[in-house]
Design an enzyme around this catalytic site. Sequence first.
Site, PDB file in Angstrom:
ATOM      1  N   GLU A 246      33.464  31.921  39.724  1.00 38.68           N
ATOM      2  CA  GLU A 246      32.052  31.722  38.821  1.00 38.68           C
ATOM      3  C   GLU A 246      31.220  30.486  39.263  1.00 38.68           C
ATOM      4  OE1 GLU A 246      31.314  32.917  34.769  1.00 38.68           O
ATOM      5  OE2 GLU A 246      32.979  33.315  34.644  1.00 38.68           O
ATOM      6  N   HIS A 262      58.415  37.671  44.520  1.00 38.63           N
ATOM      7  CA  HIS A 262      59.277  38.530  44.272  1.00 38.63           C
ATOM      8  C   HIS A 262      58.262  39.514  44.935  1.00 38.63           C
ATOM      9  CE1 HIS A 262      62.829  38.028  41.396  1.00 38.63           C
ATOM     10  NE2 HIS A 262      62.239  37.457  40.741  1.00 38.63           N
ATOM     11  N   LYS A 355      24.489  43.142  33.537  1.00 44.46           N
ATOM     12  CA  LYS A 355      24.335  43.562  31.707  1.00 44.46           C
ATOM     13  C   LYS A 355      23.157  43.862  32.174  1.00 44.46           C
ATOM     14  CE  LYS A 355      26.982  39.381  30.392  1.00 44.46           C
ATOM     15  NZ  LYS A 355      26.997  37.756  29.940  1.00 44.46           N
TER      16      LYS A 355
END
Length: 374
Positions: A246, A262, A355
């Site tokens: 951001e 892992h 948005k």
Amino acid sequence: MIDLDDINILRKLDKSDQLMLISTWASRITELRKKIQDFSIPEKYSWKNQVVYYKKPEKILICGMGGSAIVADYISDLFMDEINIPIIVNKNYSLPKFVDEKTLVICISYSGNTEETISCFYQALKKKSMIVTISSGGILGEYSSKIGIPCVILRKGQPPRTAFPLIYVSLLKVLEKVFSIKNIDEALDESVVLLKDLSEQLSPEVSSSQNQAKKFSLFLYNSTPIFISNSYCSSVSYRAKCQLNENSKLLSCYENLPESNHNGIVIWDSLKVMNHISVVLLRLPNEQPEIKTRVEVTKEIMSKKTEKIVELNALGKSKIAHQLTLTYVIDYISLYLAFLNEIDPTVITGIDLLKKTLAKKHGLLKNFKQLLDT
């Protein structure tokens, strides 16, 4: 590449004055603690024809998105060994099926208008759940007040990601009230002192040769950073990735130990040298022996493929101080990286466009207001 010690250039790029906001973390935490010291959970709230009573919850669901939700991840990590009921973080439009009247649902939205969080708020009301909210107002603040739901109201007028310390302290205090958790104030006192010191050390007025955050940003410049953390600071590496996304507008990755051993560790088996990859190992002073060994072996494996490996150490004695000090330094790093790339850290064009498109096409916030009123 710009000169990070040229204050005039930094101020010109920093149009929304994020440098000021980050420099005042300590004072804003202190101000908020005074403001919410009398915060309390009521006996009940009423909505439509139902009355919901607050009691000891059997599980906690924290709903939020982006900069508001990351705090929930921190708190879930922090209290894993202290709270004996599940704390689950929900980043979605819908609530899990297990949510019921024995669930404490904490809805967090700095703006108060995050559509996913408002959706969860409405569903929690329908499920007769106990609810607490944290916001600076908006729909969430408005309807919490109307319905009688306890709400921590934050100061308005800043990018949600810069409100991290306010949301963090608010959520701590809410859980302190519910579970009578000890030593939170002592840990916050310690953190405020450390943050004040760091604010002076990392200030743009401090030269790159003496400024840890500037040094890190120069080290990471023109690379793809991977942040690796462990234990109760696992969420700090995710926050680091998000802040570089951001603020710095950079691709960044995060891994956590021991899980990364892992799967993620295998990428270093490549025969290619990867000096375009940089690694930041987030270290804690109280790492268990097995984690220390994993860090050292992982570091040894990575060092065969990249020279860009560095460690960032948490400060203080408490877990809260460890989380906050690491986060604070990383936030400064993300700003200085933005300036090195000659961009305004506050601008989030893609998020703003998304948005607007969602509001125009679906209008969910308007719909939820109608549902809450009827």
